[in-house]
Design a protein around this motif. Structure first.
Motif, short mmCIF file in Angstrom:
data_model
loop_
_atom_site.label_atom_id
_atom_site.label_comp_id
_atom_site.label_asym_id
_atom_site.label_seq_id
_atom_site.Cartn_x
_atom_site.Cartn_y
_atom_site.Cartn_z
N THR A 48 -51.08 -29.74 48.41
CA THR A 48 -50.25 -28.53 48.33
C THR A 48 -48.78 -28.83 48.03
OG1 THR A 48 -49.59 -28.26 50.68
CG2 THR A 48 -51.76 -27.40 50.01
N PHE A 49 -48.42 -30.07 47.74
CA PHE A 49 -47.02 -30.42 47.51
C PHE A 49 -46.55 -30.19 46.07
CE2 PHE A 49 -45.38 -33.41 51.08
CZ PHE A 49 -45.78 -32.51 52.05
N GLY A 50 -47.36 -29.46 45.26
CA GLY A 50 -46.95 -29.21 43.88
C GLY A 50 -47.25 -27.80 43.39
N PRO A 51 -46.71 -26.76 44.05
CA PRO A 51 -46.91 -25.41 43.51
C PRO A 51 -46.30 -25.29 42.10
CG PRO A 51 -46.11 -25.32 45.78
CD PRO A 51 -45.98 -26.74 45.33
N LEU A 52 -47.09 -24.79 41.15
CA LEU A 52 -46.64 -24.61 39.77
C LEU A 52 -46.88 -23.17 39.34
CD1 LEU A 52 -48.02 -27.73 37.82
CD2 LEU A 52 -45.68 -27.36 38.65
N GLY A 53 -45.88 -22.57 38.70
CA GLY A 53 -46.06 -21.20 38.19
C GLY A 53 -44.95 -20.29 38.73
N PRO A 54 -45.12 -18.98 38.59
CA PRO A 54 -46.38 -18.29 38.33
C PRO A 54 -46.86 -18.33 36.88
CG PRO A 54 -44.58 -16.71 38.46
CD PRO A 54 -44.00 -18.04 38.83
N TRP A 55 -45.90 -18.51 35.95
CA TRP A 55 -46.25 -18.46 34.54
C TRP A 55 -45.85 -19.74 33.86
CZ3 TRP A 55 -42.22 -14.33 35.19
CH2 TRP A 55 -42.74 -13.21 35.83
N LEU A 56 -46.50 -20.02 32.75
CA LEU A 56 -46.01 -20.99 31.78
C LEU A 56 -45.32 -20.18 30.69
CD1 LEU A 56 -45.81 -23.81 30.52
CD2 LEU A 56 -48.05 -23.40 29.48
N VAL A 57 -44.01 -20.33 30.59
CA VAL A 57 -43.22 -19.53 29.65
C VAL A 57 -42.95 -20.36 28.40
CG1 VAL A 57 -41.09 -18.22 29.32
CG2 VAL A 57 -42.18 -18.30 31.58
N THR A 58 -43.36 -19.85 27.25
CA THR A 58 -43.20 -20.60 26.01
C THR A 58 -41.74 -20.65 25.59
OG1 THR A 58 -43.82 -18.58 24.81
CG2 THR A 58 -45.55 -20.22 25.18
N PRO A 59 -41.35 -21.69 24.85
CA PRO A 59 -39.93 -21.92 24.54
C PRO A 59 -39.24 -20.77 23.82
CG PRO A 59 -41.17 -23.92 24.14
CD PRO A 59 -42.18 -22.84 24.42
N ASP A 60 -39.98 -19.95 23.07
CA ASP A 60 -39.35 -18.86 22.34
C ASP A 60 -38.73 -17.82 23.26
OD1 ASP A 60 -42.36 -18.50 22.64
OD2 ASP A 60 -41.74 -16.44 22.25
N GLU A 61 -39.15 -17.81 24.54
CA GLU A 61 -38.59 -16.85 25.50
C GLU A 61 -37.40 -17.42 26.27
OE1 GLU A 61 -40.92 -14.47 27.96
OE2 GLU A 61 -42.43 -14.00 26.45
N ILE A 62 -37.12 -18.70 26.10
CA ILE A 62 -36.03 -19.34 26.84
C ILE A 62 -34.96 -19.76 25.84
CG2 ILE A 62 -35.40 -21.25 28.35
CD1 ILE A 62 -37.25 -19.18 29.64
N GLU A 63 -33.84 -19.05 25.86
CA GLU A 63 -32.77 -19.33 24.89
C GLU A 63 -32.21 -20.72 25.05
OE1 GLU A 63 -28.47 -17.45 23.42
OE2 GLU A 63 -29.74 -16.36 24.83
N ASP A 64 -32.00 -21.14 26.30
CA ASP A 64 -31.44 -22.47 26.57
C ASP A 64 -31.93 -22.93 27.94
OD1 ASP A 64 -29.97 -24.77 27.00
OD2 ASP A 64 -28.07 -23.92 26.32
N ALA A 65 -32.81 -23.93 27.95
CA ALA A 65 -33.36 -24.43 29.21
C ALA A 65 -32.31 -25.08 30.09
CB ALA A 65 -34.50 -25.41 28.93
N GLN A 66 -31.15 -25.35 29.54
CA GLN A 66 -30.07 -25.97 30.32
C GLN A 66 -29.06 -24.95 30.84
OE1 GLN A 66 -32.12 -29.36 29.90
NE2 GLN A 66 -30.45 -28.94 31.29
N LYS A 67 -29.45 -23.67 30.84
CA LYS A 67 -28.57 -22.63 31.38
C LYS A 67 -29.37 -21.65 32.22
CE LYS A 67 -25.14 -22.79 27.63
NZ LYS A 67 -24.45 -22.01 26.55
N LEU A 68 -30.20 -22.18 33.12
CA LEU A 68 -31.06 -21.34 33.94
C LEU A 68 -30.63 -21.41 35.40
CD1 LEU A 68 -34.55 -22.29 32.43
CD2 LEU A 68 -33.04 -20.38 31.77
#
Length: 283
Positions: free
Chosen positions: A177-197
């Protein structure tokens, strides 16, 4: 797209979340959200679907980990300078890498189980990258082309196992249980800049962590390129990229999770998780 897996543990179905937030069933289109569905061509085919043409999922089913069949779960330590400082460690000159066992992966809202003998179970909100195409010796300029999407990871950690029991950190990072992942896998087209979240984590409603991926020591493209120099990254592999300050170990005095606690965490654009903390019980 926001890709999701839903249903009972071990029997999840693939789905996607439409623009209205409704869960749609993808099981007639793909078998699962896994290595076979994460490549650019597969994602492009999914992107052409009209969500309203897919069956709506009734009720409120359990949400599972957003990717199935993870072969390699790579983690990055001390990747925020202020977290390194609260841990009493220098800022790394190169990424610090360790593994989490894939068997620790659970759904975003599943319980966190305090391991047998644990005294220092801790929390860490992190941005995770899911690999979509094989990456070996890739450059930084090409690195993000190998990423299928982003998700939230709670890098749950047992500090006594990690720090006081000698050897590699994975002993404190890989318990069930030490690795909860999600809720979604969001594709890169929906994330303008992964370094500004923006990212945050609460324990029992109290804000513990508040930060931004902008303060990562090594950004996503650097990490994918760097890790690919030492191992082959395959589709479905997960890289969790480090945490901002505010972990329990860094509190004065330290604070750790106990049965009955609740943990909530989120990252802008990637949704949120919520876990209940429970005691270990022998099967």
């Amino acid at each position: 797209m926001k890709l999701v897996r839903y249903g009972k543990a071990g029997h999840e179905k693939p789905g996607l979340v439409d623009t209205a937030g409704k869960l749609r069933d993808l099981s007639e289109v793909i078998a699962d959200i896994d290595a076979d569905s994460l490549g650019p061509r597969a994602l492009a085919r999914l992107g052409k679907l009209k969500p309203e043409s897919l069956p709506a999922v009734r009720g409120a089913p359990r949400i599972g980990p957003c990717v199935a069949g993870v072969r390699n779960f790579v983690a990055v330590g001390l990747n925020y300078a202020d977290h390194a400082a609260e841990s009493g460690q220098p800022t790394p000159k190169e990424p610090v890498l360790f593994n989490k066992a894939p068997s620790c992966i659970v759904g975003p809202n599943d319980d966190i189980v305090i391991p047998r003998g644990s005294t220092k179970t801790d929390w860490e909100v992190e941005l995770a990258l899911v690999i979509g195409t094989r990456a070996s010796y890739v450059s930084e300029t090409e690195a993000l082309k190998h990423v299928a999407g982003y998700c939230i990871c709670n890098d749950v950690s047992e500090r006594a196992f990690q720090i006081e029991r000698a050897g590699q950190w994975m002993k404190g990072k890989s318990c069930p249980t030490f690795g909860p992942l999600g809720p979604w896998l969001v594709t890169p087209d929906e994330i303008e800049d992964a370094q500004k979240l923006d990212m945050w984590l609460d324990v029992n409603g109290e804000r513990m962590q508040s930060g931004s991926t902008a303060t990562m020591v090594f950004g996503a493209k650097t990490l994918v390129s760097y890790i690919s120099q030492f191992m082959i990254l395959e589709p479905g592999d997960v890289i969790t990229t480090g945490t901002p300050p505010g972990v329990g170990l860094g509190k004065k005095p330290p604070v750790f999770l106990r049965p009955g606690d609740t943990v909530s965490l989120g990252i802008a654009g990637l949704g949120r998780q919520a876990q209940r903390v429970v005691a270990y019980e022998a099967a």
